[in-house]
Every structure is written in structure tokens, then in C-alpha cells.
Scaffold this motif. Structure first.
Motif, PDB file in Angstrom:
ATOM      1  N   LYS A  50       1.375  32.006 -45.587  1.00 46.28           N
ATOM      2  CA  LYS A  50       0.001  32.361 -45.978  1.00 46.28           C
ATOM      3  C   LYS A  50      -0.005  33.535 -46.964  1.00 46.28           C
ATOM      4  O   LYS A  50      -0.841  33.590 -47.886  1.00 46.28           O
ATOM      5  CB  LYS A  50      -0.829  32.700 -44.745  1.00 46.28           C
ATOM      6  CG  LYS A  50      -1.170  31.494 -43.872  1.00 46.28           C
ATOM      7  CD  LYS A  50      -2.033  31.911 -42.687  1.00 46.28           C
ATOM      8  CE  LYS A  50      -2.414  30.712 -41.827  1.00 46.28           C
ATOM      9  NZ  LYS A  50      -3.271  31.093 -40.683  1.00 46.28           N
ATOM     10  N   ASP A  51       0.938  34.459 -46.790  1.00 47.68           N
ATOM     11  CA  ASP A  51       1.043  35.574 -47.740  1.00 47.68           C
ATOM     12  C   ASP A  51       1.379  35.059 -49.140  1.00 47.68           C
ATOM     13  O   ASP A  51       0.864  35.574 -50.142  1.00 47.68           O
ATOM     14  CB  ASP A  51       2.124  36.557 -47.278  1.00 47.68           C
ATOM     15  CG  ASP A  51       1.702  37.356 -46.052  1.00 47.68           C
ATOM     16  OD1 ASP A  51       0.486  37.462 -45.795  1.00 47.68           O
ATOM     17  OD2 ASP A  51       2.596  37.863 -45.348  1.00 47.68           O
ATOM     18  N   ILE A  52       2.258  34.044 -49.201  1.00 50.46           N
ATOM     19  CA  ILE A  52       2.619  33.449 -50.491  1.00 50.46           C
ATOM     20  C   ILE A  52       1.400  32.795 -51.132  1.00 50.46           C
ATOM     21  O   ILE A  52       1.183  32.887 -52.349  1.00 50.46           O
ATOM     22  CB  ILE A  52       3.744  32.415 -50.302  1.00 50.46           C
ATOM     23  CG1 ILE A  52       5.034  33.103 -49.852  1.00 50.46           C
ATOM     24  CG2 ILE A  52       3.991  31.615 -51.594  1.00 50.46           C
ATOM     25  CD1 ILE A  52       6.133  32.130 -49.441  1.00 50.46           C
ATOM     26  N   LEU A  53       0.585  32.152 -50.306  1.00 51.00           N
ATOM     27  CA  LEU A  53      -0.546  31.371 -50.815  1.00 51.00           C
ATOM     28  C   LEU A  53      -1.746  32.228 -51.213  1.00 51.00           C
ATOM     29  O   LEU A  53      -2.568  31.800 -52.036  1.00 51.00           O
ATOM     30  CB  LEU A  53      -0.977  30.349 -49.759  1.00 51.00           C
ATOM     31  CG  LEU A  53       0.076  29.322 -49.343  1.00 51.00           C
ATOM     32  CD1 LEU A  53      -0.483  28.397 -48.274  1.00 51.00           C
ATOM     33  CD2 LEU A  53       0.551  28.521 -50.546  1.00 51.00           C
ATOM     34  N   GLN A  54      -1.832  33.437 -50.632  1.00 47.10           N
ATOM     35  CA  GLN A  54      -2.998  34.268 -50.913  1.00 47.10           C
ATOM     36  C   GLN A  54      -3.037  34.650 -52.402  1.00 47.10           C
ATOM     37  O   GLN A  54      -2.118  35.257 -52.926  1.00 47.10           O
ATOM     38  CB  GLN A  54      -2.973  35.524 -50.051  1.00 47.10           C
ATOM     39  CG  GLN A  54      -4.267  36.326 -50.118  1.00 47.10           C
ATOM     40  CD  GLN A  54      -4.337  37.356 -49.005  1.00 47.10           C
ATOM     41  OE1 GLN A  54      -3.321  37.726 -48.416  1.00 47.10           O
ATOM     42  NE2 GLN A  54      -5.530  37.830 -48.681  1.00 47.10           N
ATOM     43  N   GLY A  55      -4.080  34.257 -53.072  1.00 45.76           N
ATOM     44  CA  GLY A  55      -4.225  34.558 -54.485  1.00 45.76           C
ATOM     45  C   GLY A  55      -3.427  33.659 -55.405  1.00 45.76           C
ATOM     46  O   GLY A  55      -3.381  33.874 -56.624  1.00 45.76           O
ATOM     47  N   SER A  56      -2.767  32.639 -54.863  1.00 46.34           N
ATOM     48  CA  SER A  56      -1.936  31.750 -55.683  1.00 46.34           C
ATOM     49  C   SER A  56      -2.798  30.901 -56.617  1.00 46.34           C
ATOM     50  O   SER A  56      -3.892  30.453 -56.252  1.00 46.34           O
ATOM     51  CB  SER A  56      -1.107  30.839 -54.775  1.00 46.34           C
ATOM     52  OG  SER A  56      -0.474  29.836 -55.545  1.00 46.34           O
ATOM     53  N   THR A  57      -2.274  30.671 -57.822  1.00 45.72           N
ATOM     54  CA  THR A  57      -2.930  29.770 -58.775  1.00 45.72           C
ATOM     55  C   THR A  57      -2.211  28.432 -58.871  1.00 45.72           C
ATOM     56  O   THR A  57      -2.646  27.552 -59.623  1.00 45.72           O
ATOM     57  CB  THR A  57      -2.974  30.417 -60.172  1.00 45.72           C
ATOM     58  OG1 THR A  57      -1.639  30.707 -60.601  1.00 45.72           O
ATOM     59  CG2 THR A  57      -3.787  31.704 -60.145  1.00 45.72           C
ATOM     60  N   ALA A  58      -1.114  28.284 -58.142  1.00 46.39           N
ATOM     61  CA  ALA A  58      -0.364  27.021 -58.170  1.00 46.39           C
ATOM     62  C   ALA A  58      -1.110  25.953 -57.381  1.00 46.39           C
ATOM     63  O   ALA A  58      -1.949  26.254 -56.520  1.00 46.39           O
ATOM     64  CB  ALA A  58       1.027  27.219 -57.599  1.00 46.39           C
ATOM     65  N   GLU A  59      -0.786  24.710 -57.677  1.00 45.75           N
ATOM     66  CA  GLU A  59      -1.341  23.580 -56.942  1.00 45.75           C
ATOM     67  C   GLU A  59      -0.415  23.133 -55.815  1.00 45.75           C
ATOM     68  O   GLU A  59      -0.843  22.486 -54.860  1.00 45.75           O
ATOM     69  CB  GLU A  59      -1.593  22.398 -57.888  1.00 45.75           C
ATOM     70  CG  GLU A  59      -2.738  22.614 -58.843  1.00 45.75           C
ATOM     71  CD  GLU A  59      -4.072  22.762 -58.122  1.00 45.75           C
ATOM     72  OE1 GLU A  59      -4.393  21.888 -57.281  1.00 45.75           O
ATOM     73  OE2 GLU A  59      -4.786  23.758 -58.382  1.00 45.75           O
TER      74      GLU A  59
END
Length: 688
Positions: A99-108
């Protein structure tokens, strides 16, 4: 200012009859906002287990289509992101970290690193990357009847830039032989792949995976044909093309097609120069051709890929292909060239990357033994390098010492540091017998039979118990005693009559005719006992057994030769030749002994006889070729020596040099019986 909430993350699985593996998988998903399990027809407790872990379970019919089952689960998803797993996988990265990796991520979407377990050793690992994590609600769907993927759906909309690379790690257990067999995965996968190819005959991905399935089933010729065909049609840019090159090279190596392998790698290493597995396979090819300098360079290239400026592409790769594996082979080559100190340094570098890599442990121990370092000091070095806290480390140390023949050191290891364990008990107790600790062995063997759970991690298997009984019989006979029948009635039925039969003959003055021995049905056991006695350095007992069973003289001779007692073996070989009883490996060993002494014509005769009985024996074929080359070199030398002046040089000398080079190359191939340092010392008086 409030920190934005972390995105929600759900996990999706499709399952069928996974009651044994599923709990471990689900236990690794702590913190997931949603777990969706799509069941395709379980008849065990799979669905109950899934619900017990809080999963939402959906039962669907199986339509021979993994994508259809995956997409059913996707239609029920309610989270921001979806992570896809299988029941035979375990998530190593915590859900919170993801979830830390995904927070604010712009990747699909993101690739994850999958560690495939192939066997029980720590190095039996294969790594690959795959898209397993992606945004929900974007209309992404899986495609492919088998080996399904969501990548095409994402790439079609956003392109490759939308897929990021993550540090998320998953362990996959499904390639372990026991699981492959229990699930009958090879047959299932082949059926689905052939069905998919009927629908899409030009699909290179299906064709490639069918080749992989054929490899797993041992059908290398069919796999080779599929791979060659697929390579000719698959676009250069497909992600799995490097893996096809790797797999085809491994098939070429396994089937001895080194010219095809070298040709393929000459072309493909220009494309995939940062792929360590290809450099390693090239090194193996050069070694098999007796070209150690080239092999050493290839292994060095494999090591160099780990420090290349450009990062590795997402290759399918075995663990250690850029570190401990090539460093170990470089050490082996240095050792073969007589550079023991350099070999020791390379083995040490290998162990720095993987402290429990058994080949490197055995290599460094062998190198120091060659340098005449005492066995006790070698044992101390191994303990320093690997530690002794782990059972695996203790087992590796004992196995290494056993391979060196360091029985005395093993027998004196303190039991508080090296307790008897299931994977070392036979090696330790064998060392006790070899070094004369007979009574300690007998007491311990009796305890183990009565309370096998004294060992860690558990009860002894049937084969280990069988070997313990064999050891006890050998120990009893070495002491000159008879087996006590009342005790031996407790031994395994398939051993009991045979051991009591041998015991009776050892206490008899009469020699039993071979026909009577053959009729007894104990021939194989007699051979096994003779070889065990020689392995434990109980040579006198081995000779006594042959006195009572003369028909097994060849077995004793071969065992003595393989353990380095060439003088004793030679006497028996002569006896077998005189009585015209020499056959099997004895013929090849006679060829080796004569070739070692420079009697090439006589050696060639024995090699030819050996090949008549075993036409496919590569070692005998190589030995015969070496004899012919030596004879040719000697013949040319005699002719050259008869010339004077200019005729003594020129084409004749060039031919001699070419033959000498061929001898050098062939000598580097594994044509000769290999002995460790102690075994070679046993034959030092023969000046071989």
C-alpha cells in the motif's frame, strides 16, 4: 495537513482442491482489504478454509479456461488495486508495504518478482517477473486459456510506460516435484496448451509454453523442435524470447549438440549480453569440449553482469547465475589446472554469495586438502564460513567432510554442536564404524531403532533404517562376531534373510558355489555389502566376503579401484583376466590403469572390449580415442626422429603439435575415474 488515505488493496485467487496449500497462502495476506477466492470445483475443504480466513468465495464451473475464472473474480472486486496470487504461492512483502508503494502512484500496474522453488536445496530457485498488481475499475481483463495474463489489456490502452517495476516478492511452490506430481500439472497444462493451439495455431506464446511442458516431461526432442519453430516465428521484442534461447541452449547442452549451442549463443549474446544464464551455459559448453580457458572467460562474463552499468532486464534466471554458480565453476577449472590457491579464493568468493552452496564448500575443502591442510583445520574453516546454527549448515559441513574421506574428524565432532539429525545420521554413524567406534555405534543404533523420534526433525525414513541395519551388520562382522538371530528378526524383511545368509557363510569354512548363491536371490545385497565395507575403509572385511563369495571378486576389485586402492585392485584385475572373468567396468578400469602407465596399445584393447559390452560408454570411448592419439603421436615422433635437417621440421611437426593439442583437450574432459586427494594418495606408490 492530513496525509491522504492509502488506497485499498484486494487479493484474488482461483482454486480447486487446494486445502493443503491454501492456508499458508492466505496467512500471508494479513491486512488485505478484500480477498476473493474463485473456486472451480473443489471436493475437499478448500472453500471452508477460504471462508475461515475471511475470503469471499464464489463457485464457478470449470471451462478449461483460466482467464474466464480470473475475470469472474475481477467482476466482484471492490478495491482500488488488485493483487493476483495462486494457492501455491506465498506473499513475502507485507500488504502494508505494498500500500505504501501504491500511495500516490501514477502507474496502472506493477510487475512483481516471483521466486520459484524447484527443489529442497536453498539454491534450487528460479526467478521471473510478472504483472500481478493493477488498478481496478479500468476495464482490464485477463486473456489466454492457460498462462493467462492481464498485460495485453493494459498495454492496449496505456502502453508499456504504464507498467512499473516493484520490489514486491512472491514465493511460488508449484514447481516442487512433489506438488507437480500430486496435481498432475504437466498433463493438465499440455491438454490446455494443445487446445489453445488448435484455436490459435500461430500463437508463439502457447507454442513456447508447450515446449516448456515437454521439457518438464522429459521429452527433449519434441521440446527442441517446438522451440526452434517458435524462435523462427516469434517477434524479436516479445518478453519471453530470451527465455526461449535459454531453454533451447539447455536442451542442446543436455543432448550434446554443442555446435548448435555455440552457434546460437554467438548470435544471441549480442542481443542479451547482460543475461548471466546464457554466459553460464556457454561456459558449460566450453568445459564439455575441453576448453577451460574459454569456459573461464564465459563464467567471468556471467559474474560481470552483476556489476554492469545497465540494470538487468527482467530475465528468467536461476539463483546465483551471476555470482556463486560461475565462481564455483571458475574454481573447479583453476583446480583442474593445478592452481589450488586460486581455486580456494574463487570457492571462497562463491561462498560469500551463498554460504551453504555445497559444491563450493566441497571445492574449497578439496583445494585445501590438496594444499595438505589438516582435515581438522578444514573442518574449522567450514564452520567459520557457514556457521553451525542452522541444520542445513551442519549437514553441508558433514557431507563435505565425508566426501573428503575425513571420517576421523566427523567421528570426533562434539555432539552438543553436531547432534544426530535425519540428514546426517548415516554419515556420522558410518564415520564411527570406519574409525573403530563400534560399541558407540551399536548403542546408538539400538536407541534409534527403539526411539527414532530422538532425531530432529523427525522419524527416520524406511531407506535410512535399512542403511542402519546394513551398517550394524558390517560393524558386527568387522568385529569378527555373528549376527544375533533374535535381534535380526526385527530387521526389515527384505534384508533379514540376506544378511543372515551372508552371516552363515562368513562363519563357514566352505565356499558356496556360485549357482547356490544365485539361487539364494541375495546377489545384489552381497555386492552392496562389499561396496559398503570398502567405502568405510574396511578392506579386510571386503576381502573376507570375497573369500566366501569368489564370484564377487569383480565387485571388490571395482570398489577398491574407485576408492583409490589401485595396487589391491590391480592384483584382483589380474586374477580376473587370468580366469577370463573380467567384464563390465573392470574392462574400462584396466584400460585406465594401463593408459596411466603409458601402455596405450594394451589399454586400447581393454577399451575396445569394454565398448563391445557397453557401446554407449562415453568414458570408454574417450579413453580409447586418447590411446589412439597417443599411439599416433609416438609413431610420428619415431618418424620425425629418423629425419635430419630440414625434414625434421615442417608438416610432420605440425601434425605432431595438432595431435598433442587434441590430447590436451581430450584430457580435460571427464573420461577418467576421479579421486579425491586421499584416494590418490592410496595409489601414489604406483607412480601414476
Amino acid at each position: 495537513m492530513n496525509k491522504p488515505a492509502k488506497p485499498t488493496l484486494g487479493v484474488q485467487l482461483i482454486v480447486k482442491n487446494e486445502a493443503e496449500l491454501l492456508p499458508r497462502c492466505l496467512a500471508s495476506l494479513n491486512g488485505a482489504d478484500e480477498i476473493i477466492v474463485t473456486d472451480t470445483g473443489s471436493s475437499d475443504q478448500t472453500m471452508d478454509i477460504a471462508r475461515a480466513y475471511g475470503a469471499d468465495v464464489y463457485a464457478v464451473g470449470w471451462s478449461n479456461d483460466f482467464s474466464a475464472a480470473r475475470n469472474t473474480g475481477l467482476s466482484c472486486a471492490n478495491t482500488d488495486w488488485i493483487l493476483v496470487l495462486d494457492a501455491d504461492e506465498v506473499l513475502q512483502t507485507s500488504i502494508e508495504s505494498i500500500k505504501d508503494i501504491l500511495q500516490g502512484s501514477t502507474a496502472e500496474a506493477y510487475t512483481v518478482r516471483i521466486e520459484n522453488w524447484l527443489g529442497s536445496n536453498p539454491e534450487d530457485r528460479l526467478y521471473h517477473s510478472n504483472v500481478r498488481l493493477f488498478r481496478n475499475g479500468q476495464g482490464y481483463l485477463f486473456s489466454g486459456r492457460i498462462h493467462e495474463s492481464v498485460d495485453p489489456s493494459i498495454l492496449k490502452i496505456h502502453g508499456a510506460a504504464a507498467i512499473g517495476t516493484s520490489s514486491i516478492e512472491i514465493i511460488h511452490l508449484g514447481y516442487l516435484p512433489s506438488i507437480m506430481s500430486a496435481k498432475n500439472k504437466i498433463s493438465r497444462n499440455e491438454q490446455l496448451l494443445r487446445l489453445a493451439l488448435e484455436e490459435e495455431p500461430d500463437d508463439a506464446f502457447y507454442s513456447y509454453n508447450l515446449a516448456v511442458t515437454c521439457c518438464q516431461d522429459g521429452r527433449l526432442k519434441e521440446a527442441e523442435e517446438l522451440l526452434r519453430h517458435t524462435l523462427g516465428h516469434a517477434p524479436l521484442q516479445v518478453s519471453y524470447r530470451p527465455s526461449m534461447i535459454r531453454d533451447l541452449c539447455k536442451i542442446y547442452l543436455a543432448t550434446g549438440k554443442v555446435k548448435a549451442l555455440d552457434s546460437l549463443l554467438t548470435r544471441e549474446l549480442t542481443r542479451y549480453g547482460d543475461y548471466p544464464d546464457l554466459h553460464y551455459i556457454q561456459g558449460q559448453s566450453w568445459e564439455s569440449q575441453g576448453l577451460p580457458d574459454r569456459a573461464y572467460q564465459s563464467y567471468q562474463h556471467a559474474v560481470d553482469t552483476s556489476s554492469a552499468a545497465a540494470p538487468h532486464r527482467a530475465y528468467v534466471s536461476e539463483q546465483g547465475m551471476d555470482s556463486f554458480r560461475p565462481l564455483h565453476r571458475m574454481g573447479v577449472i583453476s583446480q583442474q589446472l593445478g592452481k589450488q590457491e586460486e581455486a580456494a579464493r574463487l570457492f571462497h568468493r562463491s561462498l560469500q554469495h551463498h554460504s551453504l552452496y555445497l559444491p563450493a564448500m566441497q571445492g574449497i575443502a578439496s583445494a585445501f586438502q590438496q594444499l595438505e591442510v589438516p582435515d581438522e583445520d578444514i573442518a574449522g574453516l567450514l564452520m567459520q564460513l557457514s556457521g553451525i546454527a542452522q541444520s542445513t549448515a551442519r549437514g553441508s559441513i558433514i557431507r563435505t567432510l565425508y566426501e573428503l574421506g575425513a571420517y576421523k574428524v566427523i567421528a570426533e565432532l562434539p555432539p552438543e554442536l553436531f547432534p544426530l539429525e535425519t540428514d546426517t545420521v548415516l554419515l556420522i554413524l558410518s564415520s564411527w564404524v570406519s574409525t573403530g567406534k563400534y560399541h558407540a555405534f551399536s548403542r546408538t543404533a539400538a536407541k534409534l531403532r527403539a526411539q527414532p523420534l530422538l532425531l530432529s526433525p523427525g522419524e527416520l525414513d524406511t531407506e535410512t533404517m535399512r542403511q542402519l541395519w546394513l551398517l550394524e551388520a558390517v560393524c558386527t562382522w568387522e568385529l569378527g562376531e555373528k549376527l544375533q538371530q533374535e535381534k535380526w528378526l526385527q530387521s526389515p524383511a527384505e534384508l533379514r534373510s540376506g544378511l543372515l545368509f551372508i552371516d552363515t557363510q562368513l562363519s563357514s569354512e566352505a565356499v558356496l558355489p556360485q549357482a547356490a548363491v544365485a539361487d539364494s536371490g541375495h546377489s545384489r545385497l552381497i555386492t552392496e555389502v562389499i561396496r559398503l565395507a570398502v567405502k568405510l575403509e574396511l578392506v579386510t572385511l571386503g576381502k573376507l566376503l570375497v573369500e566366501r563369495f569368489p564370484a564377487y571378486t569383480g565387485d571388490l576389485a571395482e570398489a577398491l579401484y574407485e576408492e583409490g586402492w589401485r595396487a589391491e585392485a590391480g592384483e584382483l584385475f589380474i586374477r580376473l583376466v587370468s580366469s577370463k572373468e573380467a567384464r563390465g567396468s573392470t574392462l574400462r578400469y584396466l584400460g585406465e590403469m594401463l593408459a596411466d602407465k603409458g601402455h596405450y596399445a594394451e589399454a586400447a584393447d581393454w577399451y575396445r572390449l569394454s565398448l563391445e559390452g557397453s557401446p554407449g560408454d562415453e568414458a570408454a570411448s574417450a579413453g580409447l580415442a586418447l590411446c589412439y592419439l597417443h599411439l599416433a603421436e609416438l609413431g610420428l615422433g619415431e618418424v620425425a626422429n629418423s629425419f635430419k635437417g630440414e625434414k625434421a621440421h615442417g608438416p610432420l611437426q605440425e601434425d605432431r603439435a595438432a595431435i598433442a593439442h587434441s590430447i590436451e583437450v581430450l584430457n580435460r574432459t571427464p573420461w577418467h575415474t576421479a579421486w579425491n586427494y586421499k584416494q590418490r594418495q592410496r595409489g601414489a606408490d604406483l607412480s601414476l
